[in-house]
Design a protein around this motif. Structure first.
Motif, PDB file in Angstrom:
ATOM      1  N   LEU A 195      65.804  58.244  71.871  1.00 25.16           N
ATOM      2  CA  LEU A 195      65.525  58.125  70.441  1.00 25.16           C
ATOM      3  C   LEU A 195      66.675  58.645  69.592  1.00 25.16           C
ATOM      4  O   LEU A 195      66.905  58.151  68.487  1.00 25.16           O
ATOM      5  N   SER A 196      67.382  59.674  70.078  1.00 24.84           N
ATOM      6  CA  SER A 196      68.500  60.251  69.336  1.00 24.84           C
ATOM      7  C   SER A 196      69.469  60.881  70.332  1.00 24.84           C
ATOM      8  O   SER A 196      69.042  61.577  71.251  1.00 24.84           O
ATOM      9  N   ASP A 197      70.756  60.615  70.146  1.00 30.44           N
ATOM     10  CA  ASP A 197      71.730  61.187  71.091  1.00 30.44           C
ATOM     11  C   ASP A 197      72.737  62.114  70.414  1.00 30.44           C
ATOM     12  O   ASP A 197      73.712  62.543  71.040  1.00 30.44           O
ATOM     13  N   LEU A 198      72.527  62.435  69.144  1.00 34.60           N
ATOM     14  CA  LEU A 198      73.441  63.348  68.463  1.00 34.60           C
ATOM     15  C   LEU A 198      73.379  64.736  69.101  1.00 34.60           C
ATOM     16  O   LEU A 198      72.304  65.292  69.304  1.00 34.60           O
ATOM     17  N   GLY A 199      74.551  65.279  69.405  1.00 35.34           N
ATOM     18  CA  GLY A 199      74.621  66.628  69.959  1.00 35.34           C
ATOM     19  C   GLY A 199      74.589  66.706  71.469  1.00 35.34           C
ATOM     20  O   GLY A 199      74.769  67.794  72.033  1.00 35.34           O
ATOM     21  N   ALA A 200      74.401  65.579  72.165  1.00 34.00           N
ATOM     22  CA  ALA A 200      74.286  65.628  73.626  1.00 34.00           C
ATOM     23  C   ALA A 200      75.569  66.140  74.278  1.00 34.00           C
ATOM     24  O   ALA A 200      75.537  67.000  75.163  1.00 34.00           O
ATOM     25  N   GLY A 201      76.706  65.617  73.845  1.00 35.40           N
ATOM     26  CA  GLY A 201      77.968  66.060  74.431  1.00 35.40           C
ATOM     27  C   GLY A 201      78.261  67.523  74.155  1.00 35.40           C
ATOM     28  O   GLY A 201      78.797  68.231  75.012  1.00 35.40           O
ATOM     29  N   ASP A 202      77.905  67.990  72.958  1.00 35.74           N
ATOM     30  CA  ASP A 202      78.137  69.391  72.609  1.00 35.74           C
ATOM     31  C   ASP A 202      77.224  70.319  73.402  1.00 35.74           C
ATOM     32  O   ASP A 202      77.620  71.424  73.783  1.00 35.74           O
ATOM     33  N   LEU A 203      75.990  69.874  73.641  1.00 31.93           N
ATOM     34  CA  LEU A 203      75.069  70.657  74.463  1.00 31.93           C
ATOM     35  C   LEU A 203      75.636  70.824  75.876  1.00 31.93           C
ATOM     36  O   LEU A 203      75.568  71.909  76.459  1.00 31.93           O
ATOM     37  N   VAL A 204      76.201  69.759  76.420  1.00 31.22           N
ATOM     38  CA  VAL A 204      76.822  69.822  77.750  1.00 31.22           C
ATOM     39  C   VAL A 204      77.995  70.796  77.740  1.00 31.22           C
ATOM     40  O   VAL A 204      78.158  71.615  78.646  1.00 31.22           O
ATOM     41  N   LEU A 205      78.833  70.714  76.702  1.00 31.06           N
ATOM     42  CA  LEU A 205      79.983  71.613  76.600  1.00 31.06           C
ATOM     43  C   LEU A 205      79.542  73.070  76.661  1.00 31.06           C
ATOM     44  O   LEU A 205      80.094  73.867  77.431  1.00 31.06           O
ATOM     45  N   GLY A 206      78.555  73.441  75.848  1.00 24.50           N
ATOM     46  CA  GLY A 206      78.107  74.832  75.827  1.00 24.50           C
ATOM     47  C   GLY A 206      77.481  75.266  77.135  1.00 24.50           C
ATOM     48  O   GLY A 206      77.723  76.387  77.607  1.00 24.50           O
ATOM     49  N   PHE A 207      76.675  74.392  77.732  1.00 25.56           N
ATOM     50  CA  PHE A 207      76.027  74.723  78.998  1.00 25.56           C
ATOM     51  C   PHE A 207      77.065  74.934  80.094  1.00 25.56           C
ATOM     52  O   PHE A 207      77.034  75.935  80.831  1.00 25.56           O
ATOM     53  N   VAL A 208      78.005  73.992  80.214  1.00 34.93           N
ATOM     54  CA  VAL A 208      79.041  74.094  81.249  1.00 34.93           C
ATOM     55  C   VAL A 208      79.920  75.319  81.003  1.00 34.93           C
ATOM     56  O   VAL A 208      80.272  76.049  81.944  1.00 34.93           O
ATOM     57  N   ALA A 209      80.277  75.570  79.742  1.00 35.00           N
ATOM     58  CA  ALA A 209      81.111  76.734  79.428  1.00 35.00           C
ATOM     59  C   ALA A 209      80.434  78.023  79.854  1.00 35.00           C
ATOM     60  O   ALA A 209      81.074  78.932  80.410  1.00 35.00           O
ATOM     61  N   ALA A 210      79.134  78.129  79.608  1.00 29.51           N
ATOM     62  CA  ALA A 210      78.396  79.336  79.989  1.00 29.51           C
ATOM     63  C   ALA A 210      78.361  79.501  81.499  1.00 29.51           C
ATOM     64  O   ALA A 210      78.532  80.615  82.027  1.00 29.51           O
TER      65      ALA A 210
END
Length: 332
Positions: A269-284
């Protein structure tokens, strides 16, 4: 003494349950993605409060973008790369340090929400202008890049030098951060954006070369000159996460290539922010490894990405970016 021992056992049990939920979510990513999503959603709030949340140093810089105009002081519509990257880090069990610039129209509720997903040492500078406002579609994969109203350069935070941990840069003016990133002594993760690559080609190239882990789409890679593309892709000591939408991601490092699947929501339904969520998760996840002075390899990157998939599925199933933010707010 007995009550202290009981609390310690309770905390240990909760931490074990959170770890088990993450493991089940990873194993279930291809067969029943909603199972992993639901388990992580229900235990997410407990996981964030576990004792390990504050042991990993991670600094996140990026833009904050409103998904809707402000209606009243209780509005929660603040998202954007920095907020979603911070959420990703929290979902991975890390409380990040945020360095942000926020407009004068950001509501008290939004300020409180940002504080709840970051450390007290975070920096939130207020500027005398309205915050960036998203005017594009909520499904970028179908309709292409949207439009942002406002001046992104003046709302790009300036990095306060600190060598205490990992640095993640989420879509901001590369001219504001490249000089500090070049001398950052620890791991640096960068998520680039096509408009910045075309608008600031020199600093974008410098930032891409400095990145230890570089996230970008095929279109963003194509925005560089052919010679710069070769320099970036062929760098022997750089991890590249090539985002390919519904086709998942391609990991590249030292001649190795791995194709990993995309998240599997019931519907998007909405894909805004998906790439940024991955970035933060992987960085952590990577920050927790380098904290112990361990070298990361492509297996660490693959594992971190796969663990993020249930959360990405939940974001993609949300009716709007605001709905996803409100759901995470209730878990605080």
């Amino acid at each position: 003494a007995a009550s202290t021992r009981w609390r310690q056992r309770q905390q240990s049990a909760l931490h074990l349950m959170a770890c088990l939920a993450r493991a089940i979510g990873w194993q279930a990513k291809l067969r029943t993605p909603r199972l992993g999503t639901e388990l992580q959603r229900r235990l997410g709030g407990r996981q964030w409060n576990c004792a390990r949340c504050c042991l990993t140093d991670l600094t996140i810089l990026g833009l904050c973008i409103r998904w809707a105009t402000m209606e009243h002081s209780a509005t929660l519509a603040m998202g954007g790369p920095a907020v979603y990257a911070a959420l990703g880090a929290r979902l991975a069990g890390t409380n990040p340090i945020l360095q942000l610039r926020l407009g004068c129209d950001v509501s008290p509720r939004e300020i409180e929400f940002i504080r709840s997903i970051s450390r007290p040492s975070s920096t939130m500078e207020r500027v005398d202008q309205r915050n960036l406002l998203w005017e594009g579609p909520t499904r970028v994969a179908l309709s292409g890049p949207g439009k942002v109203r406002g001046e992104p350069s003046s709302l790009s935070p300036v990095l306060v030098p600190d060598s205490s941990g990992v640095l993640a840069i989420a879509n901001m003016d590369p001219g504001a951060v490249t000089a500090a990133a070049l001398v950052w002594p620890r791991l640096v993760l960068v998520d680039l954006y096509e408009s910045w690559i075309r608008y600031r080609p020199k600093s974008s190239i410098e930032l891409a070369r400095r990145a230890d882990v570089l996230f970008l789409t095929e279109q963003e890679l194509a925005a560089f000159s052919p010679s710069s593309q070769r320099d970036i892709v062929d760098a022997p000591d750089k991890f590249i996460v090539l985002k390919r939408g519904p086709q998942g991601v391609t990991l590249r490092y030292g001649g190795q290539h791995r194709q990993l699947p995309a998240a599997s929501p019931e519907r998007v339904l909405s894909d805004l922010g998906a790439g940024d969520l991955v970035l933060g998760f992987v960085a952590a996840r990577l920050a927790s490894r380098v904290k112990d002075d361990k070298r990361i390899d492509i297996n660490d990157l693959e594992s971190a990405y796969l663990e993020a998939l249930p959360w990405i599925a939940q974001l993609l199933e949300s009716p709007s970016p605001i709905d996803f933010l409100a759901r995470q707010e209730r878990l605080q």
